[in-house]
Design a protein around this motif. Structure first.
Motif, mmCIF file in Angstrom:
data_model
loop_
_atom_site.group_PDB
_atom_site.id
_atom_site.type_symbol
_atom_site.label_atom_id
_atom_site.label_comp_id
_atom_site.label_asym_id
_atom_site.label_seq_id
_atom_site.Cartn_x
_atom_site.Cartn_y
_atom_site.Cartn_z
ATOM 1 N N HIS A 193 45.587 12.456 52.461
ATOM 2 C CA HIS A 193 44.698 12.308 51.300
ATOM 3 C C HIS A 193 45.060 11.050 50.510
ATOM 4 O O HIS A 193 44.174 10.328 50.030
ATOM 5 C CB HIS A 193 44.787 13.559 50.414
ATOM 6 C CG HIS A 193 44.406 14.817 51.128
ATOM 7 N ND1 HIS A 193 45.303 15.838 51.353
ATOM 8 C CD2 HIS A 193 43.241 15.195 51.703
ATOM 9 C CE1 HIS A 193 44.697 16.808 52.015
ATOM 10 N NE2 HIS A 193 43.446 16.447 52.243
ATOM 11 N N ILE A 194 46.356 10.786 50.384
ATOM 12 C CA ILE A 194 46.800 9.549 49.728
ATOM 13 C C ILE A 194 46.359 8.349 50.566
ATOM 14 O O ILE A 194 45.881 7.338 50.030
ATOM 15 C CB ILE A 194 48.325 9.540 49.535
ATOM 16 C CG1 ILE A 194 48.781 10.760 48.719
ATOM 17 C CG2 ILE A 194 48.785 8.251 48.862
ATOM 18 C CD1 ILE A 194 50.287 10.930 48.634
ATOM 19 N N ALA A 195 46.490 8.485 51.883
ATOM 20 C CA ALA A 195 46.111 7.395 52.782
ATOM 21 C C ALA A 195 44.639 7.041 52.620
ATOM 22 O O ALA A 195 44.266 5.852 52.629
ATOM 23 C CB ALA A 195 46.404 7.787 54.228
ATOM 24 N N ARG A 196 43.798 8.035 52.463
ATOM 25 C CA ARG A 196 42.366 7.769 52.332
ATOM 26 C C ARG A 196 42.050 7.007 51.044
ATOM 27 O O ARG A 196 41.157 6.158 51.018
ATOM 28 C CB ARG A 196 41.582 9.079 52.406
ATOM 29 C CG ARG A 196 41.523 9.640 53.825
ATOM 30 C CD ARG A 196 40.968 11.042 53.868
ATOM 31 N NE ARG A 196 39.607 11.123 53.381
ATOM 32 C CZ ARG A 196 38.960 12.275 53.183
ATOM 33 N NH1 ARG A 196 39.583 13.429 53.450
ATOM 34 N NH2 ARG A 196 37.734 12.277 52.742
ATOM 35 N N VAL A 197 42.808 7.278 49.982
ATOM 36 C CA VAL A 197 42.618 6.520 48.745
ATOM 37 C C VAL A 197 43.087 5.076 48.937
ATOM 38 O O VAL A 197 42.448 4.134 48.446
ATOM 39 C CB VAL A 197 43.360 7.188 47.570
ATOM 40 C CG1 VAL A 197 43.210 6.359 46.300
ATOM 41 C CG2 VAL A 197 42.825 8.599 47.335
#
Length: 285
Positions: A138-142
């Motif tokens: 989820h952090i990666a997608r941001v």
């Protein structure tokens, strides 16, 4: 039969909702699908309600675990638990603890990035997680959204790597405790991607032997992160230890360039897993 025993939905770090995933599995020609979101069973009910005719659903979870070496070095590893009782008190409490740990870890990692001026916000990470078990994807997608990196894979190779200054470890379950808990809850256990070295350090074969002695039922042999040599050795090891050798895609939707059914479990191995008495049975509409 085409059998995929390791997939993820929006209940953790996949991008397909559970209902969409079972529909996609049926359209792809799968016969059996296991949903194994990280540290949660939240996707099970939606998947069951939407289960297409002819598709068998195996309920499962991928548990975040760790092995502590004699020198104190900690190695992360994952345990797939299938067909257990989700209301087992001990296992339910451990899942809740792991999810809280995931949340704290994610917040700490994001706070560290923000302190260095990396354009990422906690609110956006939570929004993308959408109530699922929050994780690094989820952090990666941001980070991708804000053009910090070009892909989720790049984010994991750089800012979210275990070698990165922003990496924060989780308070994972001891692997032997996790095996015991899943078994106590009536489930069967499979060691996920044991030789996925690109994810970090892996345990030695002596640890897999100890896991087998502790009641492990199988090891994931065919996996996208395993080389042909890895698969050959793991097949031999499974035979030596009397473990079931499974195969799975570890599908995460658009978070990874992997298709459903990319790696599969043989019908014979599947039947071996089902030969163990479990709290739940696979479900077919």
């Amino acid at each position: 039969m085409t059998i995929d025993l390791h997939t993820h939905t929006t209940a953790s770090d996949g991008t397909d909702r559970p209902a969409a995933l079972v529909a996609k599995a049926a359209a792809a020609g799968l016969s059996v699908l296991a949903i194994t979101d990280h540290d949660t069973t939240a996707g099970w009910d939606q998947a069951l309600r939407a289960l297409p005719d002819g598709l068998t659903l195996v309920t499962g979870t991928e548990f975040s675990c760790a092995y502590l070496e004699a020198g104190g070095h900690r190695i992360s590893l994952h345990l797939l638990g299938y067909l257990f009782d989700p209301d087992h008190v001990g296992l339910r409490a451990e899942r809740a603890r792991l999810r809280v740990s995931r949340l704290g870890r994610g917040r700490a990692s994001v706070d560290n990035m923000v302190a260095d001026g990396v354009p990422v916000t906690w609110n956006r990470v939570v929004e993308i997680a959408g109530g699922g078990a929050l994780g690094r994807p989820h952090i990666a997608r941001v980070l991708v959204e804000n053009d910090v990196v070009g892909s989720v894979d790049e984010a994991f190779a750089e800012l979210l790597s275990s070698r990165s200054k922003y990496y924060v470890p989780k308070a994972d379950s001891d692997i032997f405790d996790a095996i015991r808990l899943v078994r106590d809850a009536g489930g069967v256990t499979v060691f996920a991607h044991p030789l996925a070295r690109r994810r970090g350090a892996v345990v030695g074969e002596d640890v897999i032997v100890a896991m087998a002695q502790a009641g492990l039922h199988g090891i994931e042999v065919d996996h996208p992160d395993h080389t042909a040599e890895d698969r050959s050795r793991l097949t031999d090891l499974a035979n030596e230890l009397g473990l079931v050798g499974t195969g799975s895609s570890d599908y995460h939707g658009t978070n990874k360039v992997i298709e459903l059914g990319m790696c599969t479990t043989s019908p014979a191995a599947y039947e071996q897993l089902l030969s163990h008495r479990t709290a739940r049975e696979p479900i077919t509409r």
